[in-house]
Scaffold this motif. Structure first.
Motif, PDB file in Angstrom:
ATOM      1  N   SER A 127     -14.176   9.295 -11.430  1.00 51.93           N
ATOM      2  CA  SER A 127     -14.288   7.889 -11.038  1.00 51.93           C
ATOM      3  C   SER A 127     -12.983   7.107 -11.171  1.00 51.93           C
ATOM      4  O   SER A 127     -12.913   5.963 -10.724  1.00 51.93           O
ATOM      5  CB  SER A 127     -15.380   7.206 -11.865  1.00 51.93           C
ATOM      6  OG  SER A 127     -15.022   7.168 -13.225  1.00 51.93           O
ATOM      7  N   TYR A 128     -11.947   7.685 -11.742  1.00 50.22           N
ATOM      8  CA  TYR A 128     -10.727   6.932 -12.031  1.00 50.22           C
ATOM      9  C   TYR A 128     -10.023   6.347 -10.802  1.00 50.22           C
ATOM     10  O   TYR A 128      -9.475   5.248 -10.883  1.00 50.22           O
ATOM     11  CB  TYR A 128      -9.741   7.775 -12.848  1.00 50.22           C
ATOM     12  CG  TYR A 128      -8.767   6.925 -13.593  1.00 50.22           C
ATOM     13  CD1 TYR A 128      -9.151   6.240 -14.740  1.00 50.22           C
ATOM     14  CD2 TYR A 128      -7.463   6.747 -13.137  1.00 50.22           C
ATOM     15  CE1 TYR A 128      -8.275   5.418 -15.417  1.00 50.22           C
ATOM     16  CE2 TYR A 128      -6.578   5.929 -13.805  1.00 50.22           C
ATOM     17  CZ  TYR A 128      -6.989   5.271 -14.949  1.00 50.22           C
ATOM     18  OH  TYR A 128      -6.125   4.446 -15.617  1.00 50.22           O
ATOM     19  N   PRO A 129     -10.021   7.018  -9.637  1.00 52.01           N
ATOM     20  CA  PRO A 129      -9.397   6.373  -8.469  1.00 52.01           C
ATOM     21  C   PRO A 129      -9.996   5.007  -8.148  1.00 52.01           C
ATOM     22  O   PRO A 129      -9.280   4.089  -7.739  1.00 52.01           O
ATOM     23  CB  PRO A 129      -9.657   7.372  -7.337  1.00 52.01           C
ATOM     24  CG  PRO A 129      -9.720   8.690  -8.032  1.00 52.01           C
ATOM     25  CD  PRO A 129     -10.411   8.394  -9.345  1.00 52.01           C
ATOM     26  N   PHE A 130     -11.288   4.838  -8.364  1.00 45.50           N
ATOM     27  CA  PHE A 130     -11.928   3.539  -8.143  1.00 45.50           C
ATOM     28  C   PHE A 130     -11.398   2.506  -9.137  1.00 45.50           C
ATOM     29  O   PHE A 130     -11.194   1.341  -8.795  1.00 45.50           O
ATOM     30  CB  PHE A 130     -13.452   3.658  -8.253  1.00 45.50           C
ATOM     31  CG  PHE A 130     -14.056   4.514  -7.187  1.00 45.50           C
ATOM     32  CD1 PHE A 130     -14.332   3.989  -5.938  1.00 45.50           C
ATOM     33  CD2 PHE A 130     -14.360   5.841  -7.441  1.00 45.50           C
ATOM     34  CE1 PHE A 130     -14.895   4.778  -4.945  1.00 45.50           C
ATOM     35  CE2 PHE A 130     -14.918   6.631  -6.452  1.00 45.50           C
ATOM     36  CZ  PHE A 130     -15.186   6.104  -5.203  1.00 45.50           C
ATOM     37  N   GLY A 169       1.348   8.584  -3.031  1.00 47.80           N
ATOM     38  CA  GLY A 169       0.740   9.909  -3.066  1.00 47.80           C
ATOM     39  C   GLY A 169      -0.654   9.868  -3.667  1.00 47.80           C
ATOM     40  O   GLY A 169      -0.984   8.959  -4.433  1.00 47.80           O
ATOM     41  N   VAL A 170      -1.462  10.859  -3.307  1.00 46.03           N
ATOM     42  CA  VAL A 170      -2.864  10.871  -3.730  1.00 46.03           C
ATOM     43  C   VAL A 170      -3.009  10.966  -5.250  1.00 46.03           C
ATOM     44  O   VAL A 170      -3.922  10.377  -5.827  1.00 46.03           O
ATOM     45  CB  VAL A 170      -3.646  11.994  -3.000  1.00 46.03           C
ATOM     46  CG1 VAL A 170      -3.269  13.368  -3.512  1.00 46.03           C
ATOM     47  CG2 VAL A 170      -5.141  11.770  -3.116  1.00 46.03           C
ATOM     48  N   LEU A 171      -2.108  11.661  -5.911  1.00 50.34           N
ATOM     49  CA  LEU A 171      -2.215  11.803  -7.372  1.00 50.34           C
ATOM     50  C   LEU A 171      -1.985  10.487  -8.112  1.00 50.34           C
ATOM     51  O   LEU A 171      -2.407  10.338  -9.256  1.00 50.34           O
ATOM     52  CB  LEU A 171      -1.254  12.881  -7.873  1.00 50.34           C
ATOM     53  CG  LEU A 171      -1.600  14.308  -7.455  1.00 50.34           C
ATOM     54  CD1 LEU A 171      -0.572  15.289  -7.993  1.00 50.34           C
ATOM     55  CD2 LEU A 171      -3.004  14.687  -7.906  1.00 50.34           C
ATOM     56  N   SER A 172      -1.344   9.517  -7.444  1.00 46.81           N
ATOM     57  CA  SER A 172      -1.117   8.226  -8.104  1.00 46.81           C
ATOM     58  C   SER A 172      -2.424   7.475  -8.342  1.00 46.81           C
ATOM     59  O   SER A 172      -2.457   6.552  -9.150  1.00 46.81           O
ATOM     60  CB  SER A 172      -0.154   7.371  -7.282  1.00 46.81           C
ATOM     61  OG  SER A 172      -0.764   6.956  -6.077  1.00 46.81           O
TER      62      SER A 172
END
Length: 184
Positions: A127-130, A169-172
């Motif tokens: 859930s962290y990207p949210f 980037g996606v990992l950020s």
């Protein structure tokens, strides 16, 4: 109300318990979310020329200058992020008996503690990207210098996801996850 959803033996089904927990979480978030917005704004403001002085002043100033909805900017991400969090927590916790090779009712307190930490760690990772996008939305304000100091400028939730991935980037989307996981 709870009695209406119990079976004849007094038990609540897992899905009803999940739904009830989710609704309770949404209700709690509705009440506390403006405090998160205030916290974020206080953190990102310019220390040499502060816009806000304390939580009450921050809430009042945001409400007066930006409107009530600004206190809930990014709230939908709290709601959306609850799904991967809950699913991750539930999936991990329900399958840990395979790791220990014994039924859950035989777990020691230490095993239960480890299970909870593992489940929360996986759930936070999902859930962290949210959470990342939510914080960026909370910080951005057209009325603050440099739009609140956010590193990505966007027009909404989806645009924020796109801009973060495109620029960093996606990992950020998981920047800060390690520090957050240590709190588990």
């Amino acid at each position: 109300i709870v009695h209406l959803h119990m079976d004849e033996l007094g038990f609540i089904s897992q899905w009803r318990a999940i739904l009830a927990g989710g609704l309770a979480g949404v209700a709690a978030a509705l009440v506390t979310y403006p405090l998160e917005v205030a916290e974020t704004r206080l953190i990102v403001q310019n220390c040499r020329q502060p816009t806000y002085i304390g939580v009450i002043h921050t809430l009042s100033k945001i409400y007066r200058s930006e409107g009530l909805l600004s206190l809930y900017r990014g709230f939908s991400l709290t709601f959306l992020g609850a799904f991967p969090f809950s699913i991750g927590c539930y999936a991990v916790y329900m399958n840990l008996d395979k790791l220990w090779q014994e039924p859950p009712f035989r777990f020691t307190p230490l095993q239960n503690f480890i299970n909870g930490c593992l489940a929360a760690g996986v759930a936070q990772t999902l859930s962290y990207p949210f959470e990342t996008v939510k914080r960026k939305m909370q910080a951005q304000s057209a009325r603050l210098p440099h739009l609140g100091g956010v590193d990505v400028h966007f027009s909404g939730m989806i645009d924020c996801f796109i801009q973060v991935v495109r620029n960093k980037g996606v990992l950020s989307l998981w920047n800060g996850l390690t520090a957050n996981t240590i709190k588990v």
